[in-house]
Design a protein around this motif. Structure first.
Motif, PDB file in Angstrom:
ATOM      1  N   THR A 262       0.846  -1.185   0.000  1.00 52.86           N
ATOM      2  CA  THR A 262       0.000   0.000   0.000  1.00 52.86           C
ATOM      3  C   THR A 262       0.886   1.241   0.000  1.00 52.86           C
ATOM      4  O   THR A 262       1.847   1.310   0.757  1.00 52.86           O
ATOM      5  CB  THR A 262      -0.917   0.019   1.238  1.00 52.86           C
ATOM      6  OG1 THR A 262      -1.735  -1.149   1.212  1.00 52.86           O
ATOM      7  CG2 THR A 262      -1.795   1.254   1.263  1.00 52.86           C
ATOM      8  N   VAL A 263       0.559   2.193  -0.876  1.00 48.47           N
ATOM      9  CA  VAL A 263       1.303   3.452  -0.958  1.00 48.47           C
ATOM     10  C   VAL A 263       0.347   4.614  -0.745  1.00 48.47           C
ATOM     11  O   VAL A 263      -0.854   4.499  -0.992  1.00 48.47           O
ATOM     12  CB  VAL A 263       2.029   3.607  -2.316  1.00 48.47           C
ATOM     13  CG1 VAL A 263       3.077   2.528  -2.503  1.00 48.47           C
ATOM     14  CG2 VAL A 263       1.049   3.578  -3.472  1.00 48.47           C
ATOM     15  N   ASN A 264       0.893   5.722  -0.284  1.00 49.24           N
ATOM     16  CA  ASN A 264       0.121   6.951  -0.099  1.00 49.24           C
ATOM     17  C   ASN A 264       0.581   7.989  -1.109  1.00 49.24           C
ATOM     18  O   ASN A 264       1.772   8.067  -1.421  1.00 49.24           O
ATOM     19  CB  ASN A 264       0.309   7.498   1.317  1.00 49.24           C
ATOM     20  CG  ASN A 264      -0.297   6.585   2.353  1.00 49.24           C
ATOM     21  OD1 ASN A 264      -1.452   6.192   2.247  1.00 49.24           O
ATOM     22  ND2 ASN A 264       0.481   6.230   3.352  1.00 49.24           N
ATOM     23  N   GLU A 265      -0.341   8.778  -1.594  1.00 53.62           N
ATOM     24  CA  GLU A 265      -0.008   9.846  -2.530  1.00 53.62           C
ATOM     25  C   GLU A 265       1.071  10.734  -1.924  1.00 53.62           C
ATOM     26  O   GLU A 265       0.986  11.143  -0.769  1.00 53.62           O
ATOM     27  CB  GLU A 265      -1.244  10.674  -2.853  1.00 53.62           C
ATOM     28  CG  GLU A 265      -0.997  11.749  -3.877  1.00 53.62           C
ATOM     29  CD  GLU A 265      -2.269  12.476  -4.285  1.00 53.62           C
ATOM     30  OE1 GLU A 265      -2.148  13.435  -5.047  1.00 53.62           O
ATOM     31  OE2 GLU A 265      -3.358  12.085  -3.847  1.00 53.62           O
ATOM     32  N   GLY A 266       2.130  10.996  -2.697  1.00 59.05           N
ATOM     33  CA  GLY A 266       3.220  11.852  -2.242  1.00 59.05           C
ATOM     34  C   GLY A 266       4.390  11.106  -1.632  1.00 59.05           C
ATOM     35  O   GLY A 266       5.460  11.677  -1.451  1.00 59.05           O
ATOM     36  N   ASP A 267       4.211   9.815  -1.310  1.00 62.34           N
ATOM     37  CA  ASP A 267       5.321   9.015  -0.766  1.00 62.34           C
ATOM     38  C   ASP A 267       6.325   8.707  -1.875  1.00 62.34           C
ATOM     39  O   ASP A 267       5.936   8.508  -3.028  1.00 62.34           O
ATOM     40  CB  ASP A 267       4.821   7.687  -0.193  1.00 62.34           C
ATOM     41  CG  ASP A 267       4.072   7.840   1.116  1.00 62.34           C
ATOM     42  OD1 ASP A 267       4.109   8.944   1.699  1.00 62.34           O
ATOM     43  OD2 ASP A 267       3.466   6.845   1.557  1.00 62.34           O
ATOM     44  N   PRO A 268       7.627   8.610  -1.554  1.00 67.36           N
ATOM     45  CA  PRO A 268       8.609   8.195  -2.554  1.00 67.36           C
ATOM     46  C   PRO A 268       8.266   6.805  -3.096  1.00 67.36           C
ATOM     47  O   PRO A 268       7.998   5.882  -2.318  1.00 67.36           O
ATOM     48  CB  PRO A 268       9.925   8.177  -1.786  1.00 67.36           C
ATOM     49  CG  PRO A 268       9.694   9.039  -0.590  1.00 67.36           C
ATOM     50  CD  PRO A 268       8.230   8.897  -0.262  1.00 67.36           C
ATOM     51  N   LEU A 269       8.271   6.661  -4.421  1.00 67.17           N
ATOM     52  CA  LEU A 269       7.833   5.419  -5.054  1.00 67.17           C
ATOM     53  C   LEU A 269       8.966   4.686  -5.765  1.00 67.17           C
ATOM     54  O   LEU A 269       9.113   3.483  -5.631  1.00 67.17           O
ATOM     55  CB  LEU A 269       6.714   5.742  -6.043  1.00 67.17           C
ATOM     56  CG  LEU A 269       5.897   4.610  -6.604  1.00 67.17           C
ATOM     57  CD1 LEU A 269       5.230   3.798  -5.500  1.00 67.17           C
ATOM     58  CD2 LEU A 269       4.838   5.147  -7.560  1.00 67.17           C
ATOM     59  N   PHE A 270       9.779   5.428  -6.543  1.00 68.43           N
ATOM     60  CA  PHE A 270      10.905   4.803  -7.237  1.00 68.43           C
ATOM     61  C   PHE A 270      11.990   5.827  -7.508  1.00 68.43           C
ATOM     62  O   PHE A 270      11.760   7.029  -7.446  1.00 68.43           O
ATOM     63  CB  PHE A 270      10.459   4.122  -8.539  1.00 68.43           C
ATOM     64  CG  PHE A 270       9.866   5.037  -9.576  1.00 68.43           C
ATOM     65  CD1 PHE A 270      10.662   5.628 -10.548  1.00 68.43           C
ATOM     66  CD2 PHE A 270       8.503   5.286  -9.614  1.00 68.43           C
ATOM     67  CE1 PHE A 270      10.117   6.458 -11.512  1.00 68.43           C
ATOM     68  CE2 PHE A 270       7.937   6.107 -10.580  1.00 68.43           C
ATOM     69  CZ  PHE A 270       8.750   6.698 -11.527  1.00 68.43           C
TER      70      PHE A 270
END
Length: 76
Positions: free
Chosen positions: A29-37
């Motif tokens: 689960t990811v949150n908008e604005g979190d570092p992704l890649f």
């Protein structure tokens, strides 16, 4: 509805970039604005943030070079 994760254009002359590292695991689960890649271009390495909140589905592998606009994954 799924949100596509696109390889962003980080500079005026950027046409492609190398997906150096996913910072979140597939299925997490990811949150908008979190570092992704992490994305490497000719001049720098940048962390790219999640465009939405939801569950990550990775479609492209690290270490490969992709064109700007390539769908790297989705968030549902």
């Amino acid at each position: 509805m799924a949100t596509e994760i696109l390889l962003p254009k980080l500079g005026f002359s950027m046409n492609e970039g190398t997906l150096s590292e996913w910072l979140v695991s597939d299925g997490a689960t990811v949150n908008e604005g979190d570092p992704l890649f992490s994305l490497e271009s000719d001049k720098s390495t940048n962390e790219v943030e999640s465009p939405a909140t939801g569950t990550l589905k990775i479609l492209k592998q690290t270490g490969e070079t992709y064109e700007v606009g390539t769908v790297l994954g989705t968030i549902e």
